[in-house]
Design a protein around this motif. Structure first.
Motif, short mmCIF file in Angstrom:
data_model
loop_
_atom_site.label_atom_id
_atom_site.label_comp_id
_atom_site.label_asym_id
_atom_site.label_seq_id
_atom_site.Cartn_x
_atom_site.Cartn_y
_atom_site.Cartn_z
N ALA A 16 0.83 -1.21 0.00
CA ALA A 16 0.00 0.00 0.00
C ALA A 16 0.86 1.25 0.00
CB ALA A 16 -0.92 0.00 1.23
N LEU A 17 0.37 2.29 -0.68
CA LEU A 17 1.05 3.58 -0.72
C LEU A 17 -0.01 4.67 -0.57
CD1 LEU A 17 3.81 5.02 -1.23
CD2 LEU A 17 3.11 5.21 -3.62
N HIS A 18 0.08 5.44 0.50
CA HIS A 18 -0.83 6.56 0.71
C HIS A 18 -0.23 7.54 1.70
CE1 HIS A 18 -1.96 4.70 4.51
NE2 HIS A 18 -2.40 3.62 3.88
N GLY A 19 -0.90 8.65 1.89
CA GLY A 19 -0.38 9.72 2.73
C GLY A 19 -0.28 9.38 4.20
N GLY A 20 -0.92 8.30 4.63
CA GLY A 20 -0.81 7.90 6.02
C GLY A 20 0.45 7.14 6.35
N LYS A 21 1.23 6.77 5.32
CA LYS A 21 2.48 6.05 5.53
C LYS A 21 3.61 7.05 5.80
CE LYS A 21 0.84 1.92 4.39
NZ LYS A 21 0.85 0.76 5.29
N SER A 22 4.58 6.65 6.60
CA SER A 22 5.74 7.50 6.82
C SER A 22 6.57 7.57 5.55
CB SER A 22 6.60 6.95 7.96
OG SER A 22 7.24 5.74 7.57
N GLN A 23 7.42 8.58 5.46
CA GLN A 23 8.23 8.70 4.25
C GLN A 23 9.16 7.51 4.05
OE1 GLN A 23 7.53 11.10 2.09
NE2 GLN A 23 8.89 10.07 0.64
N PRO A 24 9.84 6.99 5.08
CA PRO A 24 10.65 5.78 4.86
C PRO A 24 9.82 4.60 4.36
CG PRO A 24 11.33 6.86 6.89
CD PRO A 24 10.08 7.56 6.42
N GLN A 25 8.60 4.45 4.88
CA GLN A 25 7.73 3.37 4.40
C GLN A 25 7.39 3.56 2.92
OE1 GLN A 25 4.57 3.86 7.32
NE2 GLN A 25 5.00 1.84 8.18
N ARG A 26 7.09 4.77 2.54
CA ARG A 26 6.74 5.05 1.16
C ARG A 26 7.93 4.81 0.23
NH1 ARG A 26 3.49 10.60 2.32
NH2 ARG A 26 3.94 11.07 0.14
N ASN A 27 9.10 5.25 0.65
CA ASN A 27 10.30 5.02 -0.15
C ASN A 27 10.57 3.53 -0.32
OD1 ASN A 27 10.62 7.79 -0.29
ND2 ASN A 27 12.21 7.88 1.27
N ARG A 28 10.40 2.77 0.77
CA ARG A 28 10.66 1.33 0.73
C ARG A 28 9.66 0.63 -0.19
NH1 ARG A 28 10.41 0.34 5.83
NH2 ARG A 28 8.27 -0.42 5.91
N THR A 29 8.39 1.03 -0.10
CA THR A 29 7.37 0.42 -0.95
C THR A 29 7.66 0.65 -2.42
OG1 THR A 29 5.63 0.57 0.74
CG2 THR A 29 4.92 0.50 -1.56
N LEU A 30 8.03 1.86 -2.77
CA LEU A 30 8.35 2.16 -4.16
C LEU A 30 9.56 1.38 -4.64
CD1 LEU A 30 7.64 5.99 -4.25
CD2 LEU A 30 6.51 4.24 -5.61
N ALA A 31 10.57 1.26 -3.79
CA ALA A 31 11.77 0.50 -4.15
C ALA A 31 11.42 -0.97 -4.39
CB ALA A 31 12.83 0.63 -3.07
N GLN A 32 10.55 -1.53 -3.54
CA GLN A 32 10.13 -2.93 -3.71
C GLN A 32 9.31 -3.11 -4.99
OE1 GLN A 32 8.17 -3.35 0.08
NE2 GLN A 32 9.88 -4.47 0.97
#
Length: 515
Positions: A338-354
């Motif tokens: 999942a990717l949305h504004g409720g995720k922290s920036q490190p979580q969002r970066n990690r999700t995109l990398a994966q």
């Protein structure tokens, strides 16, 4: 005198127009030295007419624009930039680059519109870097500024420009919310010629006196329409009021509407206007499909599409819906995240990398992923929840068919949504293929590659480096804070006034010309 105080009448104010020649008007020190600012004569100017083009009447370029460049080699750019372009395999300019670079390199203001993936980042970035080359910023006083609406786009711009900035020995600083404000302040204190920033965090740093904009000679607004839609207009106006009044303005966006007209009227002076595509931006290499589904079958259809071979981005309206679908997909055997504004920036970066590495095959997202994300060879975008605005549709769809590649945009439409979607497509200038489907249909498989999921639950684990370390329980470690606790405390003051729900991210692109 601040530029905005001279007049708000874009079509009939006084002030000199600039020459479109190689010098770009009278300029002290030129590109590689001196003040680098523009000094305009105050002679009378003839009124400006409006051209009926696009979503609002774009201003007519008064001073003739320079002709488009056929190659990068014929542009007036430092040799290290040309060498880096060649090294990265960027051999021919994209249309928006070819049209705007001769003029932006000459110091002209530019109003550029091009669909997502058309090469806007290098269109403004090469000019900004070339005209800043050879200069050195004082601490806290950048010389060039790129304003973007979201964190992820800021990172994408930074990634795209870094190799060119390094070739010119220019220092880049990225200033966004969700990350350590102390580190960003430190980068500014050390001196950075170019700052890429979201408006909220930059405003915070200015208020802390860690940054001043009075030496900024080149200002870029990227995705200006989104900044207007997200409520950034007061902050953007305040920041533009602080940069040099005689500086250059470059405004680029995939769409331009009447919200942006206020910025054009107030801050751009006789801009070179260039539009690569019609406002709707329908990409010829992109297929648009409307799939009529029944409410009782929509979830099963969505899961089968997500289980396809290959990656897919699926857009939904809310964070809750994104999290719920992601949980269901993981339980069905689909490697989803999942990717949305409720995720922290490190979580969002990690999700995109994966997602980019293929560890995750289905990215389930809100509009936080609708702009600024580039993924190589992404051939399918699915609107599980149809967008309510035609611009959102175009930007969601723009995650595929980038840089000349092909791709498909699929929208799942319930019976009660058909009339509204018909209007949205008409506004977007798109004639989609309409198909009635059910889960398991051959047509669904033909259009999307849908297949039955494995049904074996999967888990997407965080990389080892991202997992928090446990603090030691020995007596020698008592009284010391664990690393996660330190990080939490350090982050308490790291807040940006930028809206969370609009933020986004990216990584370096395979085809740098598409930046």
């Amino acid at each position: 005198m601040n530029r905005s105080t001279r007049s708000n009448d874009r079509y009939g104010r006084s002030g000199g127009s600039r020459s479109a020649g190689s010098g770009g008007g009278s300029r002290s020190g030129g590109r590689n030295g001196g003040s680098g600012g523009r000094f305009r004569s105050q002679g009378p100017r003839r009124p400006k007419a409006a051209a009926p083009q696009g979503e609002f009447a774009l201003p007519v370029t008064i001073t003739p624009a320079l002709p488009a460049a056929e190659t990068f080699g014929e542009l007036d750019m430092p040799a290290p930039l040309l060498t880096t372009l060649t090294r990265l395999g960027v051999t021919e300019p994209f249309p928006i680059q070819a049209a705007t670079l001769p003029n932006s390199l000459a110091g002209r203001d530019v109003l550029g519109r091009g669909r997502t993936g058309s090469g806007k980042t290098l269109a403004f970035g090469l000019a900004l870097l070339a005209r800043t080359a050879g200069q050195r910023a004082e601490p806290r006083q950048p010389l060039a500024l790129v304003l973007v609406p979201t964190r992820e786009l800021a990172q994408q711009v930074t990634d795209a420009l870094t190799p060119y900035a390094q070739a010119l020995h220019l220092r880049l600083a990225t200033v966004v919310g969700g990350m350590s404000i102390g580190r960003q302040a430190g980068a500014l204190r050390n001196g950075a010629e170019v700052v890429v920033a979201t408006p909220g965090r930059l405003k915070d740093l200015i208020e802390r006196r860690d940054c001043r904009l009075d030496e900024v000679r080149i200002t870029v607004l990227d995705e200006a329409d989104q900044m207007a839609d997200m409520g950034f207009m007061p902050q953007v106006t305040e920041l533009l009021n602080q940069v040099r009044a005689d500086g250059q303005r470059l405004l680029f966006s995939a769409t331009l509407d009447r919200n942006v007209d206020k910025l054009v009227r107030r801050f751009l002076n006789d801009p070179v206007v260039h539009s690569v595509d019609p406002s709707a931006g329908a990409v010829t290499t992109m297929e648009h499909h409307i799939l009529h589904v029944q409410g009782t079958d929509k979830h099963a259809t969505t899961v089968e599409i997500a289980a396809r071979d290959g990656r897919v981005i699926m857009f939904l309206d809310t964070k809750h819906a994104v999290d719920r679908l992601t949980k269901d997909l993981l339980a069905s055997g689909v490697r989803a995240s999942a990717l949305h504004g409720g995720k922290s920036q490190p979580q969002r970066n990690r999700t995109l990398a994966q997602f980019k590495s293929g560890q995750v095959t289905a990215l389930v997202a809100t509009n936080v992923a609708a702009r600024g994300i580039h993924v190589d060879n992404l051939d399918l975008v699915v609107n599980v929840d149809p967008p309510t605005d035609h611009k959102d549709y175009l930007h969601r769809g723009g995650r595929t068919a980038r840089a000349g590649e092909s791709g498909s945009v699929v929208t799942l439409v319930l019976p009660n949504q058909r009339r509204e979607i018909t209007r949205l497509m008409a506004t977007a200038g798109i004639t989609p293929q309409i198909t009635q489907v059910r889960s398991g249909d051959a047509e669904l498989t033909r259009i999307t590659g849908a297949q039955a999921p494995s049904g074996i639950p999967v888990t997407i684990a965080a990389p080892v480096a991202d997992r928090p370390k446990r603090s030691s329980s020995s007596s020698s470690s008592r009284g010391r804070r664990s690393r996660p606790a330190q990080a939490r405390r350090a982050g308490n003051g790291d807040r940006s006034s930028a809206p969370r729900n609009g933020d986004r991210s990216s990584a370096p692109r395979r085809n740098a010309a598409s930046s």
